[in-house]
Scaffold this active site. Structure first.
Site, PDB file in Angstrom:
ATOM      1  N   ASP A   1       1.930  16.357   9.479  1.00 55.06           N
ATOM      2  CA  ASP A   1       2.291  16.618   8.082  1.00 55.06           C
ATOM      3  C   ASP A   1       3.112  17.895   7.894  1.00 55.06           C
ATOM      4  O   ASP A   1       2.733  18.793   7.123  1.00 55.06           O
ATOM      5  CB  ASP A   1       1.038  16.662   7.182  1.00 55.06           C
TER       6      ASP A   1
ATOM      7  N   SER B   1       3.179  11.634   7.328  1.00 56.11           N
ATOM      8  CA  SER B   1       3.681  12.483   6.239  1.00 56.11           C
ATOM      9  C   SER B   1       4.582  13.620   6.704  1.00 56.11           C
ATOM     10  O   SER B   1       4.506  14.079   7.854  1.00 56.11           O
ATOM     11  CB  SER B   1       2.496  13.060   5.473  1.00 56.11           C
TER      12      SER B   1
ATOM     13  N   TRP C   1      -9.272   8.652   0.145  1.00 54.47           N
ATOM     14  CA  TRP C   1      -9.524   7.704   1.239  1.00 54.47           C
ATOM     15  C   TRP C   1     -10.851   6.986   1.098  1.00 54.47           C
ATOM     16  O   TRP C   1     -10.946   5.789   1.341  1.00 54.47           O
ATOM     17  CB  TRP C   1      -9.462   8.429   2.590  1.00 54.47           C
TER      18      TRP C   1
ATOM     19  N   TRP D   1      -3.800   0.054   4.413  1.00 49.66           N
ATOM     20  CA  TRP D   1      -3.037   0.971   5.262  1.00 49.66           C
ATOM     21  C   TRP D   1      -2.614   0.238   6.533  1.00 49.66           C
ATOM     22  O   TRP D   1      -3.383  -0.559   7.083  1.00 49.66           O
ATOM     23  CB  TRP D   1      -3.922   2.171   5.609  1.00 49.66           C
TER      24      TRP D   1
ATOM     25  N   ASP E   1       0.050   9.199   0.777  1.00 45.57           N
ATOM     26  CA  ASP E   1       0.622  10.522   0.455  1.00 45.57           C
ATOM     27  C   ASP E   1       2.061  10.539  -0.083  1.00 45.57           C
ATOM     28  O   ASP E   1       2.927   9.867   0.470  1.00 45.57           O
ATOM     29  CB  ASP E   1       0.687  11.391   1.713  1.00 45.57           C
TER      30      ASP E   1
ATOM     31  N   TRP F   1       0.830  -1.213   0.000  1.00 47.66           N
ATOM     32  CA  TRP F   1       0.000   0.000   0.000  1.00 47.66           C
ATOM     33  C   TRP F   1       0.862   1.261   0.000  1.00 47.66           C
ATOM     34  O   TRP F   1       1.866   1.322   0.699  1.00 47.66           O
ATOM     35  CB  TRP F   1      -0.862  -0.018   1.265  1.00 47.66           C
TER      36      TRP F   1
ATOM     37  N   GLU G   1      -5.262  18.623   6.336  1.00 46.67           N
ATOM     38  CA  GLU G   1      -4.079  17.760   6.296  1.00 46.67           C
ATOM     39  C   GLU G   1      -3.105  18.244   5.215  1.00 46.67           C
ATOM     40  O   GLU G   1      -3.485  18.968   4.294  1.00 46.67           O
ATOM     41  CB  GLU G   1      -4.485  16.312   5.974  1.00 46.67           C
TER      42      GLU G   1
END
Ligand code: FRU
Length: 494
Positions: A168, A99, A305, A63, A39, A36, A222
Site C-alpha cells: 500500500d 492498493s 472486512w 474479493w 480500498d 466488488w 495497512e
C-alpha cells in the site's frame, strides 16, 4: 499495450455495466462499475481534475484477483467512469494489483505506485506470497507498467520484516524528492510504516521508519497516508487486529489518525496523539489528496472486512466509497466534514425550529433516504434521559442514533435495519456537546448513513441495507423533553 486480462475486464464492463439499474447504486457515492470494490487508490490531482482508482474485482461481488477501477471528478460529487486501469497481468502482480497511490509527473504523465502480489510454491510444497512495490505510467486512461518492476522488494526491507505484508505505497513529493510510505509487518509481528525515497519515482531507496505499532494499536498497519495539516503532521493508517479500548477504539479492523510533528530533513516523525478516524462500523483504508485550492480531502472504503459478507441479495455490485470529506485540526483533534461542493446539490429545503419533542414524533416534510440533514438538540428546561433519531424506518425496520446526555454517549444501532448477519451492528462513542447542545449532521444516500457530530468533531459511517421504501424519520425523547431544530435538504444530481 493493453494486455489480454485488462482487455477482458474492460469488455466485461462494457457488456454488463449498462444493465445495472441506476437505483441499485447510491446517487453520489462512488461504486465500481460492477462486482466488488474495496480500498480507494491513487486519489490525486491530474490535469485539473481529481482521479480516484479503487481495488476492483469486476467478475463477482466477492474479493478476487485485484484490478484497479477508475473514476474522475471535478467536484467530488459527480463522477465519470473510466475504463479499468490495471489488471494483474504480469508475473510480479499475477495475484493482484493491490492498493497504492498516484501523482502527476512534470512531463504531464500520471504515475501510479501500487503493490504487486505474486505467489510461488516452494520446494517443500508450501505456497509463499510476495508483495512488492511497482510502477505504472499513463495518460489518465491507459497505463504502461514499468519494465524495471518491481521497484521495491523484500531486499529493501530490514532483516526479519515480512515480504508477505509489505504493501500500500502512498506517494508524494517533498523537498525535491519523491517519497512513499508503505505498510509492513515487523519482527515483533506488529506493524510499521516505512519511508522510501526516490529522485525519479522509478529508483527507490529505504529512508527509515515513520512510526511503528509495537503491538499497541492493532497489528499489521495497512494503507498509510502521511501529510501536513494545519501546522501538524498526520499519519493515517488502517490497522488489522485492533483490541478494543474504551469507546475510542473498537476491536478488529480500525482506522487511526496519528498526529505529531515531522522533521522532513531528519526524516523524523514525533507522534503526539492518536485518535480514531471514524467511529462507525463501515470505514476503512482512508486516503487523501490535496485539492487544487489547498484543502486536504479524504475518502475511504465505506465497508469493513469483518462485515463484507453482509451483502444484499441479488445485487451485482458490492462496496462503495464514503463521501469525500474536508479535513482540519481543531482543538488538537482531527475534524472532518462533507466537501462543501455537496451544498451545490441541495434541493428542496425543509426547516423546523424549536420543536418540543416529548414522545416520538414525525415532522412535516422530514423523511427520505437521499438527504443532507442537520439536527440540533438541547434540553427543554429540565433533564432528559435520551434523545433518539430514527431513520430508514417503517413498521419493520429502523436504524437509530441515540444520545444519552448523562454520559455524553452517542449510540448508532442498525440491528433492525434488515440485516441477516450476526455481526456487530452498533457502536457507541463519546461526544462533546457545547453548552448542552448536540449537533448532528446526517448525510444519507440510499444505503449509507454518514454522521458528523458537532461540526465534524467526530464522524461515524454506516451501511444500512434497508429497503429504500423505509424512509420515515422520527424524533424521540425518553424520560423528559428536548427542543429540536431541523434543517433538511434533498440531494439532487439532475
Ligand atoms: C486493505 C487491503 C490492503 C491491500 C488491499 C487488497 O483493505 O488489505 O492492504 O492492498 O486491501 O485488496
Amino acid at each position: 499495450m493493453t494486455s489480454e486480462k485488462l482487455q477482458q475486464a474492460r469488455e466485461f464492463e462494457d457488456k454488463y455495466v449498462p444493465h445495472i439499474p441506476a437505483g441499485d447504486r447510491p446517487l453520489f457515492h462512488v461504486t465500481g462499475g460492477i462486482g466488488w470494490i474495496n480500498d480507494p487508490n491513487g486519489f490525486s490531482c491530474y490535469k485539473g481534475e481529481y482521479h480516484l482508482f479503487y481495488q476492483y474485482h469486476p467478475y463477482s461481488t466477492k474479493w478476487g484477483p485485484m484490478h484497479w477501477g477508475h473514476v474522475k471528478t471535478r467536484d467530488f460529487i459527480r463522477w465519470e467512469r473510466l475504463p479499468v486501469a490495471l489488471a494483474p497481468d504480469q508475473e510480479y502482480d499475477q495475484n493482484g494489483c493491490f492498493s497504492g497511490g498516484a501523482l502527476e509527473l512534470d512531463d504531464g504523465r500520471q504515475l501510479i505506485m501500487y503493490t504487486g502480489v505474486h505467489r510461488q510454491r516452494r520446494e517443500d510444497g508450501l505456497v509463499e506470497e510476495y508483495q512488492t512495490q511497482c510502477i505504472a505510467v499513463g495518460d489518465g486512461v491507459d497505463y504502461e507498467k514499468y519494465e524495471g518492476n518491481p521497484v521495491l522488494t523484500g531486499k529493501d526491507l530490514p532483516a526479519g520484516n515480512s515480504v508477505l505484508d509489505f504493501r500500500d505505497p502512498k506517494i508524494w513529493r517533498e523537498d525535491g524528492l519523491f517519497r512513499a510510505v508503505v505498510g509492513n509487518r515487523t519482527e515483533d509481528d506488529s506493524g510499521a510504516i516505512l519511508l522510501f525515497e526516490s529522485d525519479d519515482a522509478l529508483h527507490w531507496r529505504p529512508a527509515g521508519v515513520v512510526d511503528r505499532c509495537r503491538n499497541e494499536f492493532g497489528l499489521m498497519w495497512e494503507c498509510p497516508d502521511f501529510f501536513p495539516l494545519d501546522g501538524k503532521q498526520v499519519l493515517l493508517t488502517s490497522p488489522q487486529d485492533m483490541l478494543a479500548l474504551g469507546l475510542e477504539f473498537h476491536a478488529g479492523y480500525g482506522a487511526l489518525c496519528l498526529m505529531g510533528s515531522w522533521d522532513s530533513a531528519a526524516r523524523k516523525f514525533d507522534r503526539e496523539k492518536v485518535q480514531s478516524l471514524d467511529y462507525g462500523i463501515d470505514f476503512y483504508a482512508a486516503q487523501t489528496l490535496q485539492a487544487y485550492d489547498g484543502r486536504r480531502i479524504m475518502i475511504a472504503w465505506m465497508q469493513n472486512w469483518t462485515n463484507s459478507n453482509c451483502q444484499p441479495r441479488g445485487s451485482r455490485i458490492f462496496g462503495e466509497m464514503t463521501l469525500p470529506r474536508e479535513l482540519a485540526i481543531r482543538d488538537g483533534r482531527l475534524v472532518q466534514n462533507p466537501v462543501r461542493e455537496l451544498d451545490a446539490y441541495h434541493g428542496h429545503r425543509v426547516a423546523h425550529s424549536d420543536v418540543l419533542v416529548t414522545g416520538e414524533t414525525n415532522l412535516p416534510g422530514v423523511s427520505g433516504r437521499i438527504l443532507d440533514m442537520t439536527v440540533t438538540v438541547r434540553p427543554a428546561g429540565g433533564m432528559y434521559h435520551a434523545f433518539r433519531l430514527n431513520v430508514a424506518q417503517d413498521g419493520e425496520h429502523v436504524t437509530y442514533i441515540r444520545y444519552k446526555p448523562v454520559m455524553n454517549i452517542l449510540r448508532v444501532d442498525r440491528s433492525r435495519c434488515g440485516v441477516r448477519y450476526d455481526v456487530v451492528h452498533a457502536r457507541e462513542f463519546q461526544v462533546r456537546p457545547r453548552n448542552g447542545e448536540l449537533k448532528l449532521r446526517l448525510v444519507m444516500d440510499r444505503h449509507s448513513l454518514e454522521l458528523f457530530a458537532n461540526d465534524g468533531e467526530q464522524a461515524a459511517t454506516f451501511i444500512v441495507y434497508t429497503p429504500e421504501s423505509a424512509d420515515s424519520i422520527s424524533f424521540q425523547a425518553e424520560g423528559g423533553a428536548v427542543l429540536v431544530d431541523v434543517e433538511k435538504y434533498d440531494l439532487d444530481l439532475t
